[in-house]
Every structure is written in structure tokens, then in C-alpha cells.
Design a protein around this motif. Structure first.
Motif, PDB file in Angstrom:
ATOM      1  N   SER A   1       0.818  -1.215   0.000  1.00  0.00           N
ATOM      2  CA  SER A   1       0.000   0.000   0.000  1.00  0.00           C
ATOM      3  C   SER A   1       0.847   1.259   0.000  1.00  0.00           C
ATOM      4  O   SER A   1       0.404   2.315  -0.441  1.00  0.00           O
ATOM      5  CB  SER A   1      -0.918  -0.010   1.213  1.00  0.00           C
ATOM      6  OG  SER A   1      -0.164  -0.217   2.389  1.00  0.00           O
TER       7      SER A   1
ATOM      8  N   ASP B   1       0.972  -2.292   6.904  1.00  0.00           N
ATOM      9  CA  ASP B   1       2.377  -2.555   7.205  1.00  0.00           C
ATOM     10  C   ASP B   1       3.214  -2.175   5.994  1.00  0.00           C
ATOM     11  O   ASP B   1       2.695  -1.954   4.911  1.00  0.00           O
ATOM     12  CB  ASP B   1       2.603  -4.014   7.629  1.00  0.00           C
ATOM     13  CG  ASP B   1       2.439  -4.997   6.481  1.00  0.00           C
ATOM     14  OD1 ASP B   1       2.065  -4.576   5.367  1.00  0.00           O
ATOM     15  OD2 ASP B   1       2.707  -6.189   6.695  1.00  0.00           O
ATOM     16  N   VAL B   2       4.503  -2.059   6.215  1.00  0.00           N
ATOM     17  CA  VAL B   2       5.436  -1.668   5.148  1.00  0.00           C
ATOM     18  C   VAL B   2       5.947  -2.938   4.479  1.00  0.00           C
ATOM     19  O   VAL B   2       6.300  -3.903   5.161  1.00  0.00           O
ATOM     20  CB  VAL B   2       6.617  -0.870   5.742  1.00  0.00           C
ATOM     21  CG1 VAL B   2       7.702  -0.638   4.692  1.00  0.00           C
ATOM     22  CG2 VAL B   2       6.119   0.450   6.307  1.00  0.00           C
ATOM     23  N   ASP B   3       5.969  -2.952   3.152  1.00  0.00           N
ATOM     24  CA  ASP B   3       6.496  -4.086   2.409  1.00  0.00           C
ATOM     25  C   ASP B   3       7.727  -3.623   1.635  1.00  0.00           C
ATOM     26  O   ASP B   3       7.646  -2.676   0.853  1.00  0.00           O
ATOM     27  CB  ASP B   3       5.433  -4.609   1.438  1.00  0.00           C
ATOM     28  CG  ASP B   3       4.162  -5.017   2.178  1.00  0.00           C
ATOM     29  OD1 ASP B   3       4.144  -6.124   2.731  1.00  0.00           O
ATOM     30  OD2 ASP B   3       3.213  -4.197   2.237  1.00  0.00           O
TER      31      ASP B   3
HETATM   32 CA    CA Z   1       1.482  -3.615   3.483  1.00  0.00          CA
END
Ligand code: CA
Ligand code: DGT
Ligand code: CA
Length: 577
Positions: free
Chosen positions: A187, A197-199
């Protein structure tokens, strides 16, 4: 105590009264007061000092006395008394989806449960389903909701917090020998306004040193999972970060898969299957048993499906696949196309730099014009300008414009309050002297829909008002903004030629993406502005551009992409608009 402390206590009182089973109007009175203070836009201490607490919407004599008690003693006796009956910890249970105050009361009184952990244990042991009016199904559903809440919390991180963290992590990963490429995915790459969350993705031939580095960073609270190519950590801030590492010849499928959205990916896989290919993060695999098709770029992924590249900000399955197939993807506005910032503050109101400093900083970032738009007289907290100061400011603006030379224009505007009663903060003859008039809401945002919408319409229909700033006034994470009738706002803006702002400050992003989309369809003119109070804030621009892109905004409809001459001609050509 500040506004937030009082909002929190009033919210807790409302929750405790609801659990206790008090009359709903009493609960709502506290809830409304909390909302009203959250949206106040002024320091409550100051309001109390002026003796005008009862003028705040939703605050009568009783609540005013409670506020004064809190401001002078730092506590509220009524709150403390209630919390002996209803433990404050219990309020956390209201965050579980599907659990209302009546149920919470029942669970507390019969099982003595006061925390999420106890509730989760009770559900797992089947205690909940033994309660009256509560079956096995409800228990299972609640257990899933509790687990989701425990896993993720119910709060997503505003993009303005997650973005810099992700950039810093990537910069560190890039230093590791053998790392060929890095990217944010998920996202955050699609630039959603809040992030679950951070990917992060890395292309490297040997994943081991990358994983080792990632799982031993110093700002980590815990390593939730560690595998050879995939790990997940939770940072001290509570933000979760996923990392995947693959060789660079698979970068295209990797990036595509983990950029999402899930719904977009589902559509891509369907298109692949029609061609006899299965698609995952590693490759396209022909069902015929032929060798895999590797994609080193996303262009190759889309190309294999017969599609042009689809920008990440569009990948929400909101029609972008159909548009790509039809060759009708929008000509999205880009950061590089922005020539001017039409909403900039200075030390004349609550900005931290002079007009000239702001102009120079804007020019250094490649802009050709700015509008100095300080707050108007009724916004006490923003050091708003009296008519006399506004007129004196004109001289300062013209002087800065002269110093900046012919290649940069400094225009004189205002960010004028639309007051609680719907009237504007300056009379028309004062407005007609300005190059650009912005109107905006900062106070009484929690008025009922009809009232607050009327207020806004009054500004939109005023012939001197050129633009509406951050239309709803929302602020992440906890000010929801005015309950405007957006259809009426958008239609009236289209009819009058009034520009609507996408405020690029990541705590605002207002207009939000879905409203931009509707505005664009109706032909409403849009501006993307940073609302800079300091030269660093010009760097917010990309958040606003991404929000506009998520609303499918084309370059032509974004007035900051126009040369200043065209902008001024358009404003003059429409009777002040
Ligand atoms: Ca994410
Ligand atoms: P978030 O974290 O809630 O803000 O949203 P995302 O989109 O970042 O979602 P996340 O972190 O769960 O997963 C990142 C991306 O990975 C997601 O956008 C698409 C892909 N992905 C994850 N799980 C699945 C899945 O089960 N199916 C498909 N097709 N894609 C998935
Ligand atoms: Ca994730």
C-alpha cells in the motif's frame, strides 16, 4: 491538560456510561462534546480563560464546569468515580468488531473479563458461547475479531509516518554488498493514505546477508518471522515491516505481486490464465509445461498480458484494468509538472519563515510561482491577519516579488476562515484587492451535515473565492473532518469554477482520493498545494500528487501545472474566479 486530554476523558466517560447502561442522550452529550473539542482548532485553555466555553457547540454549563475542573486540577472526579464501577481497561473491549456496550457489560459481570487477553482466553475455552444470546458462531466470529485486533491493532499508520521510515530502511539495505535493487511495495507504493504494514523488496543474488542485516537493525522491537528469503519485523514504533529478497531476473513479477492491491493482482492472474499462464511472484508458468517466463521489469509483466504499464497509484481494481485494455489510462499528473504552490504561509501568521525565504525555497525546488495565503483575522490560534495587517502585507509581498525577479511570481492571497455562522472573515472589497482568495474551515467542523455544507456552499458561491482549502478539514489520525455533502460541494464547485484543493500535507490529504475521482469526472478544477508553514514542507508535494493520481487526476485539470499567466487569466476571466 490540552484539547486531546479532555477529548480522551470525555470519550472514556461516554464509553463507561454506555457500558453502565445510562440513558443514550447522556452518552451522546459526552461524545458530542469530545468531538466538538477535537474539532475546535483553538486551545481549550484559552477558550476557558476567555470565559467562553459555553459558546463551544455541545458544551453547556454542566460540561463547561467539568472542563474547568480538569483544567484547574488535572483530573475529573466524575471520571474517577465511574472508573471504580467500570474499569478503564474494559473500554478496550469496545474496539473488538461486533462487541457493543451491552455485550461488554454482560461479559464483565458474568465472567469478570476485563482485558483483551482474558476475553480471548474465554472465547478459546468456549466460555462466551455459554452466555445467554451468544452462540458458538458469535463466539468464533468474536475470536477472529479479537485476534485481528491483537495482530494489527485497529489503527493504520498515516502514510506521512511510514514513508520516511521505509526510505531510511531502504537506504540502509542499499549499502549491503550484493544488493542490486530495492523498492517499497504494498500500500505504501500505491500511496494509500494509511498503511497497514510496510512491504520492502530487495533484489540480491545472496539473500542471507540482507536478512541478517534486516533482522538485527537497532530500532526493532521483535523479529516476527525469519526465513531464507522472507522476514518480518516489528519496529519499536509498532510498525510491521515485511521484507522479501529474490534474484534480480525475477524483479518484475516480485514487484508486481507485492505491490498489490490484492484485487488488482486477482485480475492480473485471471488475464494470465486466459493465456494459459499461471502468475505468481516468481514468474509466469505456462500450463503446457514449457519453461517459465521471467520478468525483470513490471513493464514485461504487463507486456506479457498485452497491457501497457499501469502506475501503482491506480492499482486498486477500480477500472484501471479495463482502461488499460481500452488504451484509455489517464495522463496522470506528475510531481515534475507542478509549477506553482497556491497555499503557502509566512511569519505574518503562523508560518515559520519570511515571504522571501518561502519564495526562494519554492524556486529552488523548481517552482515558478507561489501564493502567500496567511490566516485571516478570526483564527486567533493561527495569528490571523486583521484587515490592516493584510493590507500592509501586500507591500511585503510585492517587495519579495520584485526581489525574486521576472522568472518567479509571488502572489498575494489569503486563507480566509469560513466562520461558524457561514459568513466569510473579510468583506468583499478587501477580497477584491487580492490576487487569490482561499476559503477554508478550521473551526466548528462537527456541525450537522446540512449546516456545515451550507457554510461551505456560501463560500463556493462567493464570486471572490477562488479556491477551497482542505475541504473537510480532517486531520490524521483522529480528527475525522466535517460531514460535508460532497455531491453538493463538487457540483457547486463545477458550476462556479471554484478550485478544490488536494492538501498535500500527509496529515490531511484532503480532498481524498475518491473525492478527487468524482471531482475530476465533474470537471472540477483541482489544485495540489503543500500548505507549507516552513520551507521543508514543500517536500510534502509528492503525497498530494499521489493522492490526486489515486483519484485519476489528469495533468490538464490540475491548475498548478498551468503557467502563472494562464492561471491569472482564468481567474480574471470568470469574474474573480
Ligand atoms: Ca502492506
Ligand atoms: P496494507 O498493508 O493493509 O496497507 O495493504 P497492502 O496492500 O500493503 O497489503 P499486504 O501488506 O497484506 O500485502 C502486500 C501485497 O502483497 C498486497 O498488496 C498484494 C500482495 N499479497 C499479499 N497477500 C496476498 C494474497 O493472498 N493474494 C494476492 N493476490 N496478493 C497478496
Ligand atoms: Ca505486508
Amino acid at each position: 491538560m490540552n484539547n486531546r486530554d479532555i477529548v480522551e476523558i470525555f470519550d472514556q466517560v461516554a464509553d463507561m456510561l454506555a457500558i453502565r447502561g445510562d440513558q443514550i442522550h447522556r452518552v451522546l452529550a459526552y461524545r458530542r462534546a469530545a468531538e466538538s473539542i477535537a474539532a475546535l482548532g483553538r486551545d481549550i485553555n484559552q477558550v476557558a480563560a476567555e470565559g467562553s466555553l459555553t459558546e463551544v457547540p455541545g458544551i453547556g454549563k454542566t460540561l463547561a464546569a467539568k472542563i474547568e475542573e480538569m483544567l484547574s486540577t488535572g483530573r475529573l472526579e466524575f471520571h474517577e468515580r465511574l472508573s471504580q464501577e467500570i474499569p478503564v481497561a474494559l473500554l478496550e473491549l469496545l474496539r473488538v468488531e461486533g462487541l457493543g456496550p451491552k455485550r461488554v457489560k454482560q461479559i464483565y459481570e458474568t465472567l469478570g473479563v476485563t482485558t483483551l487477553e482474558e476475553l480471548s482466553a474465554a472465547a478459546r475455552e468456549g466460555e462466551l458461547s455459554k452466555l445467554p444470546r451468544m452462540g458458538k458462531k458469535t463466539e468464533d466470529r468474536l475470536l477472529r475479531a479479537i485476534e485481528a485486533l491483537q495482530r494489527h491493532g485497529d489503527e493504520r499508520t498515516p502514510i506521512g509516518e511510514a514513508w520516511p521510515v521505509a526510505q531510511a530502511l531502504l537506504a540502509a539495505l542499499r549499502e549491503i554488498p550484493g544488493v542490486r535493487k530495492t523498492a517499497v511495495a504494498g500500500s505504501l507504493r500505491r500511496m494509500k493514505e494509511t498503511i497497514g504494514d510496510v512491504d520492502l523488496l530487495v533484489a540480491a543474488d545472496d539473500p542471507e546477508p540482507v536478512m541478517e542485516h534486516f533482522c538485527t537493525l537497532d530500532n526493532i522491537e521483535s523479529v516476527a518471522a525469519r526465513g531464507p528469503t522472507k522476514s518480518r519485523v516489528v519496529l519499536l514504533s509498532g510498525l510491521g515491516v515485511d521484507l522479501r529478497v529474490l534474484p534480480s531476473d525475477r524483479w518484475g513479477t516480485l514487484l508486481s505481486y507485492f505491490s498489490g492491491s490484492k484485487d488488482h493482482n486477482v485480475r492480473l492472474r485471471e488475464l494470465a490464465l486466459k493465456q494459459g499462464l499461471s502468475l505468481n511472484e516468481h514468474a509466469f508458468t505456462p500450463e503446457s509445461g514449457e519453461p517459465e517466463i521471467l520478468c525483470a521489469t513490471e513493464e514485461e509483466v504487463y507486456g506479457t498480458l498485452g497491457l501497457p504499464f499501469i502506475p501503482p497509484t491506480l492499482r486498486e481494481n477500480r477500472g484501471e484494468i479495463e482502461a488499460a485494455i481500452a488504451g484509455e489510462l489517464p495522463d496522470l499528473v506528475q510531481v515534475e509538472s507542478i509549477l506553482g504552490d497556491l497555499h503557502v504561509h509566512s511569519t505574518w501568521s503562523d508560518g515559520r519563515m519570511t515571504i522571501l525565504e518561502m519564495a526562494q525555497a519554492a524556486q529552488a525546488r523548481g517552482l515558478t510561482h507561489i501564493v502567500i495565503s496567511d490566516h485571516s483575522r478570526s483564527l486567533g490560534i493561527g495569528n490571523g491577519l486583521s484587515i490592516e495587517r493584510l493590507q500592509a502585507q501586500a507591500i511585503d509581498v510585492r517587495e519579495a516579488d520584485r526581489i525574486m525577479g521576472p522568472d518567479f511570481r509571488v502572489l498575494h492571497g489569503t486563507e480566509m476562515e469560513i466562520k461558524a455562522d457561514g459568513t466569510l472573515d473579510y468583506p468583499d472589497d478587501v477580497l477584491s484587492e487580492l490576487d487569490f482568495v482561499i476559503a477554508g474551515l478550521h473551526t466548528s467542523l462537527s456541525q450537522p451535515r446540512e449546516r456545515v455544507t451550507d457554510r461551505m456552499l456560501n463560500a463556493i458561491w462567493n464570486p471572490h473565492v477562488d479556491m477551497i482549502a482542505h475541504p473537510t478539514g480532517r486531520l490524521f489520525p483522529d480528527r475525522p473532518g466535517a460531514d460535508l455533502d460532497m455531491d453538493m460541494i463538487l457540483e457547486s464547485s463545477a458550476a462556479t469554477g471554484t478550485i478544490l484543493e488536494v492538501n498535500a500535507n500527509p496529515s490531511r490529504l484532503d480532498l481524498r482520493d475518491v473525492h478527487v475521482r468524482r471531482a475530476i469526472k465533474l470537471g472540477v478544477k483541482i489544485a495540489i498545494n503543500t500548505d507549507a508553514h516552513h520551507s521543508d514542507h514543500f517536500d510534502f508535494l509528492h503525497y498530494g500528487v499521489a493522492t490526486a493520481q489515486r483519484g485519476w487526476a489528469e495533468t490538464e485539470q490540475i491548475v498548478n501545472t498551468w503557467p502563472v499567466g494562464r492561471l491569472l487569466d482564468t481567474l480574471r476571466g470568470s469574474g474573480g474566479k
